[in-house]
Design a protein around this motif. Structure first.
Motif: not given
Length: 447
Positions: A54-59
């Motif tokens: 799952l996607e958890t955030g952006f860098e």
């Protein structure tokens, strides 16, 4: 390196829930198998997915621009067709091993004609078009009797194609006209009944041969009482000869039966623009139609000046109207970024798939999203992740600030498992769909 895909053997081996059900919930590899593995929703039915990405955030870089998407592995518990819990990953949990595949919201095919296709039958290339839409009406009057002979079977095959490309929901227009009468609708409803446990559809009663050009009004009134969700229409000026007469009928029929509206508008120029503005006025006069009124194609918006476009788009947004687009290219590039700017509900679909109108439909709404990214310059990690909303109808794993917002407890358990590292890659590469889960049931899986 991308995660390995899930084999049918691994699904069955690792899922005690599926084994306990004893009814072959898992579809075998390939779209044609989905129909043979349907199961009715069962109260108390559960499914556990482990090692789900799952996607958890952006860098971000030093300038604050998004340069990558963070992901982690999770365990997802599904109960009664909904997400029960999203938990820290437990590789030893009993359940289906997703093996690191990326979970995304299931896709929605929002403009298609399931009732008339050659798909699943012999190959037939599109012939030369003569006489515009009226010429195609004449052609349909000749070929529909033959198409109807096995239209239920072909509709089921087309549904399976959509499932293999990650869509579990479609909005289908269905012919209502004197040649097929109500048979196209009846045949498609039979196909949908056969697929009811693995697929959902919204139906539009579509007077493909014109409301008055072929006197279809009586049949439309009958169709409005047969379980359709929307009342359709077709190029009121060029086909029916009157914007007001045609649109007034559509609006009143929708109001009388508490339906939505979804009309085909290929007309550009003055008549196309007048139809859009007339429908905006009708929606504002009848607030019950707000959020339930759509214009399919709506090509006129691609051929007006910028100032007028902004004015019309703002009016459509205020009226909570939508545009269903096939993301055309060439000389008719739709102004989708402007429509988004003013809150117009934009959705995408393949329209025709292997039929007498067009043979190029792939069945993939993700491919349409990829085309939109190319046409409108969505190239960055952030922009690619945002335009995924065209395939999922505005459901995104991360919000604009990078906070995880999907999936969460209570969401419908409609998701795809993709061979991709993140949603931006999925859009850019049209990544393969490895599994489709509809209401908590695996309805398609491919090794």
């Amino acid at each position: 390196m991308l995660p390995r895909s899930i084999s049918r053997k691994d699904f069955i081996k690792n899922s005690s829930v599926l084994l306990a059900a004893g009814s072959g919930l898992l579809a075998t590899a390939g779209p044609a198998a989905a129909a043979d593995n349907r199961t009715a929703p069962v109260p108390g039915k559960t499914l556990t997915l482990k090692n789900v990405r799952l996607e958890t955030g952006f860098e971000y870089d030093k300038e604050g621009d998004v340069v990558a998407t963070k992901t982690e592995l999770f365990t997802i518990e599904i109960r009664d067709g909904k997400i029960g819990a999203v938990l820290p990953n437990n590789p030893s949990a009993k359940g289906v091993d997703a093996k690191g595949l990326l979970a995304l919201p299931a896709f929605k095919e929002m403009h298609i004609h399931l009732d008339k296709t050659y798909y699943g039958d012999k190959w037939v290339a599109t012939g030369k078009r003569q006489g515009g839409v009226k010429g195609m009406i004449a052609l349909e009057q000749q070929i529909i009797p033959e198409l109807l002979k096995n239209s239920t079977y072909k509709a089921e095959k087309l549904i399976e194609l959509l499932q293999s490309n990650g869509s579990n929901i479609a909005r289908s227009h269905v012919n209502i006209e004197p040649t097929s009468k109500l048979d196209s609708l009846k045949h498609l409803q039979k196909a949908l009944e056969n697929k009811k446990d693995s697929f959902e559809a919204e139906l539009v009663a579509f007077p493909q041969h014109g409301l008055y050009y072929t006197d279809s009004t009586g049949l439309m009134k009958d169709a409005a009482q047969m379980g359709v969700d929307y009342i359709g229409g077709l190029d009121p000026a060029s086909i029916d000869g009157s914007i007001e007469k045609s649109m007034d009928f559509v609006v009143q029929l929708a109001l009388d039966h508490q339906k939505g509206i979804d009309i085909h508008l290929h007309e550009s120029g003055e008549s196309g623009l007048k139809t859009i503005e007339y429908l905006i006025d009708k929606v504002n006069e009848n607030p019950a139609l707000k959020g339930k009124t759509f214009i399919s194609h709506c090509f006129a918006l691609a051929h007006i000046d910028r100032k007028k476009l902004e004015e019309v788009a703002e009016k459509m947004g205020n009226a909570r109207m939508g545009v269903m687009s096939t993301i055309p290219f060439g000389g008719t590039v739709m102004p989708i970024p402007t429509l988004y700017k003013y809150g117009v509900d934009v959705r995408a679909g393949n329209d025709c798939i292997i039929d007498h109108w067009n043979t190029f439909g792939s069945g993939s709404v993700l491919q349409k999203t990829n085309l939109a990214a190319q046409l409108y310059g969505y190239r960055t990690e952030f922009d690619l992740s945002r335009i995924l909303k065209l395939a999922t109808h505005n459901v995104l794993p991360l919000d604009d600030k990078g906070n995880r917002q999907w999936p969460k407890a209570g969401d419908k358990a409609d998701l795809v498992l993709m061979d991709a590292s993140c949603s931006a890659e999925a859009v850019s590469r049209i990544s393969p769909v490895r599994s489709l889960i509809h209401r908590g049931t695996i309805v398609f899986s491919k090794s």
